[in-house]
Design an enzyme around this catalytic site. Structure first.
Site, PDB file in Angstrom:
ATOM      1  N   GLU A  24       0.877  -1.169   0.000  1.00 18.44           N
ATOM      2  CA  GLU A  24       0.000   0.000   0.000  1.00 18.44           C
ATOM      3  C   GLU A  24       0.908   1.211   0.000  1.00 18.44           C
ATOM      4  O   GLU A  24       1.573   1.483   0.994  1.00 18.44           O
ATOM      5  CB  GLU A  24      -0.927   0.006   1.222  1.00 18.44           C
ATOM      6  CG  GLU A  24      -1.992  -1.054   1.197  1.00 18.44           C
ATOM      7  CD  GLU A  24      -2.861  -1.034  -0.042  1.00 18.44           C
ATOM      8  OE1 GLU A  24      -2.967   0.019  -0.713  1.00 18.44           O
ATOM      9  OE2 GLU A  24      -3.423  -2.101  -0.365  1.00 18.44           O
ATOM     10  N   CYS A  46      -2.539   8.285   3.138  1.00 22.18           N
ATOM     11  CA  CYS A  46      -2.346   7.946   1.725  1.00 22.18           C
ATOM     12  C   CYS A  46      -3.612   8.254   0.922  1.00 22.18           C
ATOM     13  O   CYS A  46      -3.554   8.444  -0.284  1.00 22.18           O
ATOM     14  CB  CYS A  46      -1.932   6.490   1.571  1.00 22.18           C
ATOM     15  SG  CYS A  46      -2.988   5.361   2.465  1.00 22.18           S
TER      16      CYS A  46
HETATM   17  P1  NDP Z   1       9.046   4.624   4.439  1.00 21.09           P
HETATM   18  O1  NDP Z   1       8.537   3.895   3.260  1.00 21.09           O
HETATM   19  O2  NDP Z   1      10.482   4.981   4.478  1.00 21.09           O
HETATM   20  O3  NDP Z   1       8.744   3.800   5.779  1.00 21.09           O
HETATM   21  C1  NDP Z   1       7.725   2.834   5.935  1.00 21.09           C
HETATM   22  C2  NDP Z   1       8.274   1.652   6.720  1.00 21.09           C
HETATM   23  O4  NDP Z   1       9.300   1.014   5.960  1.00 21.09           O
HETATM   24  C3  NDP Z   1       8.941   2.045   8.034  1.00 21.09           C
HETATM   25  O5  NDP Z   1       8.768   1.017   8.960  1.00 21.09           O
HETATM   26  C4  NDP Z   1      10.396   2.163   7.635  1.00 21.09           C
HETATM   27  O6  NDP Z   1      11.303   2.092   8.706  1.00 21.09           O
HETATM   28  C5  NDP Z   1      10.516   0.973   6.710  1.00 21.09           C
HETATM   29  N1  NDP Z   1      11.641   1.027   5.771  1.00 21.09           N
HETATM   30  C6  NDP Z   1      12.393   2.097   5.408  1.00 21.09           C
HETATM   31  N2  NDP Z   1      13.324   1.723   4.485  1.00 21.09           N
HETATM   32  C7  NDP Z   1      13.142   0.401   4.264  1.00 21.09           C
HETATM   33  C8  NDP Z   1      13.769  -0.554   3.413  1.00 21.09           C
HETATM   34  N3  NDP Z   1      14.772  -0.213   2.602  1.00 21.09           N
HETATM   35  N4  NDP Z   1      13.325  -1.823   3.420  1.00 21.09           N
HETATM   36  C9  NDP Z   1      12.293  -2.185   4.221  1.00 21.09           C
HETATM   37  N5  NDP Z   1      11.663  -1.328   5.050  1.00 21.09           N
HETATM   38  C10 NDP Z   1      12.073  -0.043   5.079  1.00 21.09           C
HETATM   39  O7  NDP Z   1       8.176   5.907   4.646  1.00 21.09           O
HETATM   40  P2  NDP Z   1       8.520   7.161   5.560  1.00 21.09           P
HETATM   41  O8  NDP Z   1       8.078   6.864   6.912  1.00 21.09           O
HETATM   42  O9  NDP Z   1       9.940   7.583   5.454  1.00 21.09           O
HETATM   43  O10 NDP Z   1       7.630   8.247   4.884  1.00 21.09           O
HETATM   44  C11 NDP Z   1       8.082   8.798   3.655  1.00 21.09           C
HETATM   45  C12 NDP Z   1       6.944   9.019   2.711  1.00 21.09           C
HETATM   46  O11 NDP Z   1       6.250   7.786   2.502  1.00 21.09           O
HETATM   47  C13 NDP Z   1       5.888   9.955   3.207  1.00 21.09           C
HETATM   48  O12 NDP Z   1       6.260  11.283   3.034  1.00 21.09           O
HETATM   49  C14 NDP Z   1       4.722   9.513   2.358  1.00 21.09           C
HETATM   50  O13 NDP Z   1       4.830  10.081   1.094  1.00 21.09           O
HETATM   51  C15 NDP Z   1       4.892   8.021   2.265  1.00 21.09           C
HETATM   52  N6  NDP Z   1       4.084   7.301   3.275  1.00 21.09           N
HETATM   53  C16 NDP Z   1       2.986   6.665   2.850  1.00 21.09           C
HETATM   54  C17 NDP Z   1       2.177   6.036   3.757  1.00 21.09           C
HETATM   55  C18 NDP Z   1       0.950   5.326   3.332  1.00 21.09           C
HETATM   56  O14 NDP Z   1       0.028   5.212   4.135  1.00 21.09           O
HETATM   57  N7  NDP Z   1       0.888   4.798   2.122  1.00 21.09           N
HETATM   58  C19 NDP Z   1       2.465   6.050   5.197  1.00 21.09           C
HETATM   59  C20 NDP Z   1       3.683   6.726   5.536  1.00 21.09           C
HETATM   60  C21 NDP Z   1       4.450   7.324   4.590  1.00 21.09           C
HETATM   61  P3  NDP Z   1      11.818   3.438   9.442  1.00 21.09           P
HETATM   62  O15 NDP Z   1      10.619   4.131   9.962  1.00 21.09           O
HETATM   63  O16 NDP Z   1      12.677   2.917  10.515  1.00 21.09           O
HETATM   64  O17 NDP Z   1      12.544   4.237   8.399  1.00 21.09           O
END
Ligand code: NDP
Length: 490
Positions: free
Chosen positions: A254, A288
Site C-alpha cells: 500500500e 495515503c
Molecule cells: P518509508 O517507506 O520509508 O517507511 C515505511 C516503513 O518502511 C517504516 O517502517 C520504515 O522504517 C521501513 N523502511 C524504510 N526503508 C526500508 C527498506 N529499505 N526496506 C524495508 N523497510 C524499510 O516511509 P517514511 O516513513 O519515510 O515516509 C516517507 C513518505 O512515505 C511519506 O512522506 C509519504 O509520502 C509516504 N508514506 C505513505 C504512507 C501510506 O500510508 N501509504 C504512510 C507513511 C508514509 P523506518 O521508519 O525505521 O525508516
C-alpha cells in the site's frame, strides 16, 4: 542530537521468541508538537537479532498452525478486549508520539478494536469448497494453509491500526509474524506488541524488531520469510517488490496516492467543501487517501474557493492533546521541511496561495512541526505539486471546462488509490465509477475513510498486484489454497 532522556520516557525493546531484549535506549522518540519532550527510548535490533526473530517465527509455525483458526481467533478477540480496556491511555500515547489529535487517536483505537474483532470472527466463516468427482468414493475439496512466516512492515501515520489490519489476519490464518514498525512510532508499536502478548499470542508467533530501514530490508531478503506486507513510501515499496519478485515470495503493497476530488456544478457546495477540507487537512494531510487535488468545473470555481477558504480559516492548528485542535503537527522536522519546499516549488511553478502556505515556526509553536493548512490555485496541471505526493495539509485546485476534462485530469497521475466526486446526478456518479482509475471511489464523501469489512487498496502505482487488504480478502494474502482429492477405500 536527540534530547536528553526525560524521567517519564518509556523504555522499549524488540521482542524475540517471547523475550523482550534488554534495553539501553540508544534511540529517542519525541513528541511532534513539543520535540523537546521524549516519549520513549529504544534500541535498534542487530543483524543477528533480526535473524533470531526470523528463526523464532519459523520454529513457532508448526505449533501455531496446528492450533486451528478458532483458538487463534479467540486470542485475537482477547487482544481486542484488552485494547478496549486500555483505550484512553493508548490513545494519549498515540497522540504524544505520532502527533494526531486526541479525537483522531481515540478513533484509531476504536477502529483497531473493531478490526481485531472482525478478523477474530473470520475464524467462524466457512473456508474451502467441495467439488463433484467422477469417482463416487472420492471427495474433492480445497483447504487453506498459512503462507508461512510473514514480515509486516508498517508506517507511522496509523501506527496501531495498520499493524492490526495486517497482523490480525496473519495470526488468525495461522501465519507467524516478524513485525518491523516505523521508527517514529516505535513506542506505541511496543505497547501494541505487549498487548498482543498479554492476550496470549505464544512465544515466537509474534516477534517485534525495532530499528531503521535496514531491519526491514533484512526481513525482505531473508529466506525465512515467505510473504511481506508493507505500507509506506513508493520508493521503498518498489524496492521490496523487486526483491520479492526475485525471491518468489508474495508482496502486498500500500503506497501513495494523488487523490482527486471532482466537484460538478450540480453539487451541494457546502457538503463538498467540508468533505474536501477534512479529506485534505485532518491528520495534517498525512494519509495515503488524503485529498491532494480539487478539480472544479469552471463555473463553480469562485463560490467553491470561498467555501473552502472559510472552512480552512475555521481550522485550529496545534498540539493534538489540546481540546478543539483540528490540525496536528507533522511527524518530523524533515517532513515539515519537505512540505515547505514543495509549497515553495509550487509557487515558483506559478501556483497562487489561496490559504495558508507557511510553516508555523514562531516562538509560540515550541519548535513543533506545524504547517498551515494550504490551498493552492493551479492553472498548469503538469506542475510537480499535481504529480508528486506531498504528505502534508496541502491541496491544489484546478478548474476545468467539462466533465470529460475533469475525469481525464483526475486520472492523469501514476497513482490510483482514492477519488471523490461531488454531484447530485446519478448519471455522473455512475460515470465516475466507470471512468476513474482508483481502488476506492467516494460519492459526496471525502477521499479518506474506509470500512474495515470492505476491501482496501489502489490501482496503478498505489498498490501491488496482490489481494486487497482488510475485509475477507485479507485472508487471500495470508493463505495458500490446497486442493485435496480424497478417496475412501474401506
Ligand atoms: P518509508 O517507506 O520509508 O517507511 C515505511 C516503513 O518502511 C517504516 O517502517 C520504515 O522504517 C521501513 N523502511 C524504510 N526503508 C526500508 C527498506 N529499505 N526496506 C524495508 N523497510 C524499510 O516511509 P517514511 O516513513 O519515510 O515516509 C516517507 C513518505 O512515505 C511519506 O512522506 C509519504 O509520502 C509516504 N508514506 C505513505 C504512507 C501510506 O500510508 N501509504 C504512510 C507513511 C508514509 P523506518 O521508519 O525505521 O525508516
Amino acid at each position: 542530537m536527540p534530547p536528553a532522556p526525560t524521567a517519564d520516557a518509556l523504555l522499549c525493546s524488540s521482542l524475540i521468541a517471547g523475550d523482550w531484549l534488554p534495553a539501553a535506549g540508544d534511540c529517542a522518540s519525541t513528541n511532534p508538537a513539543h520535540p523537546g519532550e521524549e516519549v520513549g527510548r529504544f534500541d535498534a535490533a542487530s543483524e543477528a537479532e533480526v535473524d533470531r526473530a526470523i528463526d523464532a517465527a519459523n520454529e513457532a509455525l508448526a505449533d501455531w498452525r496446528r492450533r486451528g483458526a478458532l483458538e487463534r481467533g479467540a486470542i485475537v478477540r482477547r487482544a481486542a478486549e484488552l485494547l478496549a480496556a486500555r483505550a484512553e491511555p493508548t490513545a494519549r500515547l498515540l497522540t504524544r508520539e505520532e502527533g494526531k489529535t486526541l479525537p483522531e487517536a481515540r478513533a484509531e483505537i476504536v477502529r483497531t478494536v473493531e478490526t481485531l474483532h472482525f478478523h477474530a470472527a473470520q475464524a467462524w466463516v466457512p473456508v474451502g469448497e467441495t467439488f463433484a468427482s467422477p469417482d463416487p468414493n472420492e471427495q474433492i475439496q480445497t483447504v487453506r494453509a498459512p503462507v508461512g512466516p510473514v514480515a509486516v512492515i508498517t508506517p507511522w501515520n496509523f501506527p496501531v491500526l495498520i499493524p492490526a489490519w495486517k497482523i490480525a489476519p496473519a495470526l488468525v490464518w495461522g501465519c507467524t509474524v516478524v513485525w518491523k514498525p516505523a521508527s517514529h512510532t516505535a513506542v506505541i508499536a511496543s505497547e501494541f506488541a505487549r498487548l498482543l502478548v498479554d492476550a496470549g499470542v505464544p512465544a515466537g508467533v509474534l516477534n517485534l524488531v525495532l530499528g531503521p530501514g535496514r531491519v526491514g530490508a533484512q526481513l525482505v531478503e531473508s529466506p525465512g520469510i515467505r510473504a511481506v506486507t508493507f505500507t509506506g513510501s513508493e520508493s521503498v515499496g518498489r524496492g521490496i517488490a523487486r526483491v520479492g519478485a526475485e525471491r518468489g515470495v508474495r508482496v502486498q503493497l500500500e503506497l501513495g496516492g494523488h487523490n482527486a476530488a471532482i466537484v460538478f456544478p450540480d453539487a451541494d457546495l457546502g457538503v463538498a467543501a467540508r468533505a474536501i477540507v477534512s479529506g485534505a487537512m485532518l491528520s495534517a494531510g498525512q494519509k495515503c487517501t488524503a485529498t491532494r487535488r480539487v478539480i472544479a468545473l469552471a463555473e463553480i470555481r469562485e463560490p467553491l474557493i470561498e467555501r473552502l477558504s472559510a472552512e480552512i480559516r475555521a481550522l485550529r492548528v496545534g498540539d493534538g492533546l489540546v481540546d478543539g485542535v483540528d490540525v496536528s503537527p507533522l511527524i518530523s522536522a524533515d517532513a515539515a521541511g519537505e512540505v515547505e519546499r514543495e509549497i515553495q516549488q509550487a509557487r515558483a511553478d506559478g501556483a497562487e496561495v489561496l490559504a495558508g502556505g507557511d510553516v508555523l515556526d514562531g516562538p509560540s509553536w515550541n519548535g513543533g512541526h506545524f504547517v498551515a493548512p494550504t490551498l493552492l490555485a493551479v492553472s498548469d496541471p503538469a506542475i510537480r505539486i499535481c504529480r508528486e505526493e506531498v504528505f502534508g495539509p496541502v491541496c491544489a485546485m484546478l478548474a476545468v471546462g467539462d466533465d470529460d476534462e475533469a475525469f481525464r485530469l483526475a486520472n492523469a497521475t501514476r497513482f490510483g488509490l482514492s477519488a471523490a466526486v461531488f454531484t447530485t446526478s446519478a448519471r455522473r456518479a455512475r460515470r465516475a465509477l466507470d471512468q476513474l482509475d482508483a481502488g476506492l471511489l467516494h460519492v459526496n464523501r471525502a477521499t479518506t475513510g474506509s470500512e474495515l469489512h470492505a476491501p482496501f487498496g489502489g490501482v496503478k502505482a498505489s498498490s501491488g498486484q496482490s489481494p486487497r487488504e482488510q475485509g475477507q480478502t485479507a485472508r487471500d494474502f495470508f493463505t495458500e489454497t490446497k486442493t485435496a482429492y480424497v478417496v475412501a477405500v474401506s
